[in-house]
Design a protein around this motif. Structure first.
Motif, short mmCIF file in Angstrom:
data_model
loop_
_atom_site.label_atom_id
_atom_site.label_comp_id
_atom_site.label_asym_id
_atom_site.label_seq_id
_atom_site.Cartn_x
_atom_site.Cartn_y
_atom_site.Cartn_z
N VAL A 110 0.75 -1.16 0.15
CA VAL A 110 -0.06 -0.10 -0.03
C VAL A 110 0.89 1.24 0.23
N ILE A 111 1.95 1.39 1.00
CA ILE A 111 2.88 2.54 0.99
C ILE A 111 3.75 2.72 -0.26
N GLY A 112 4.11 1.65 -0.61
CA GLY A 112 5.01 1.55 -2.04
C GLY A 112 4.32 1.93 -3.13
N GLY A 113 2.84 1.30 -3.13
CA GLY A 113 2.11 1.77 -4.40
C GLY A 113 1.55 3.28 -4.50
N ALA A 131 -8.00 14.46 -6.79
CA ALA A 131 -8.92 13.91 -5.79
C ALA A 131 -8.45 12.30 -5.61
N LEU A 132 -7.94 11.73 -6.59
CA LEU A 132 -7.54 10.37 -6.46
C LEU A 132 -6.30 10.15 -5.76
N ARG A 133 -5.20 11.25 -5.68
CA ARG A 133 -4.11 11.31 -5.11
C ARG A 133 -4.34 11.57 -3.78
N GLN A 134 -5.32 12.55 -3.40
CA GLN A 134 -5.56 12.75 -1.76
C GLN A 134 -6.27 11.39 -1.33
N ILE A 135 -7.26 10.72 -1.78
CA ILE A 135 -7.70 9.47 -1.41
C ILE A 135 -6.59 8.52 -1.08
N VAL A 136 -5.45 8.52 -1.94
CA VAL A 136 -4.55 7.59 -1.72
C VAL A 136 -3.67 8.04 -0.46
N ILE A 187 -1.89 7.51 5.11
CA ILE A 187 -2.11 8.10 6.63
C ILE A 187 -2.69 7.29 7.46
N PHE A 188 -3.77 6.74 7.11
CA PHE A 188 -4.66 5.73 8.20
C PHE A 188 -3.83 4.35 8.08
N THR A 189 -3.22 3.94 7.22
CA THR A 189 -2.48 2.73 7.34
C THR A 189 -1.35 3.01 7.97
N GLY A 190 -0.53 4.23 7.92
CA GLY A 190 0.60 4.50 8.97
C GLY A 190 0.01 4.56 10.32
#
Length: 189
Positions: A18-21, A34-39, A44-47
């Protein structure tokens, strides 16, 4: 590897993907804003989940059952020694309490290990830090700490709202040695 080790390895691999992608996606400059902000929010949540998982793993070390009937219990952040035992096939987290005369189960833990708390008789009393409480004598069919297994262990169920269960002296006396080694409580058979 144990099943829990494989699950944790899978979790870390997924986190890396997820982070690498997300990093590759951001660096490539593709996709809409918008897609970049979602990612970014997913990263952030994964971290945050990863950090919380690491904090929880490091904050509460678990007991170790070693060869020869030795149990090492590290001190917890709250200053108590917590032990996870298997009672009638169910894991129960207990506070090791040398001030308690017996194994004292909360009603919730008693019900979880198969004791019908609606049918037991609260005929005794005990003095606790919260005052006098009514108690019901019970028997635990199987009490295990790792490979150490005892059968037909006497205990009592506390009627009041005790937040957890206590491992008291009636069970601790089954060990040849109960002692401290620094921040470890050591039980030896």
């Amino acid at each position: 590897m144990l099943g829990q080790d494989w699950a944790q390895l899978g979790y870390y691999i997924l986190l890396l993907v997820v982070i690498g992608g997300a990093m590759l996606f951001e660096l490539a400059g593709r996709g809409g804003r918008a897609l970049r902000q979602i990612v970014l929010w997913v990263v952030i949540f994964t971290g945050a989940i990863f950090a919380a998982n690491l904090w929880l793993d490091w904050s509460e070390p678990q007991q170790q059952v070693l060869e020869g009937g030795r149990v090492e219990i590290p001190i917890s952040r709250d200053g108590h020694f917590h032990l996870t035992a298997t009672l009638n096939g169910q894991q129960v987290r207990m506070v090791v309490d040398t001030g308690a005369s017996t194994v004292a189960l909360s009603r919730e833990d008693a019900a979880r290990i198969g004791i019908d708390t609606g049918q037991i008789a609260f005929v005794g009393t005990a003095m606790t830090a919260n005052g006098r409480v009514r108690t019901a004598p019970v028997r635990i069919n199987e009490f295990a700490i790792g490979d150490i297994v005892d059968r037909d262990v006497p205990a009592m169920v506390i009627e009041g709202g005790m937040p957890g269960s206590l491992l008291g002296m009636s069970y601790l006396r089954r060990f040849a040695r109960v002692g401290f080694e620094g921040d470890l409580l050591v039980l030896e058979r």
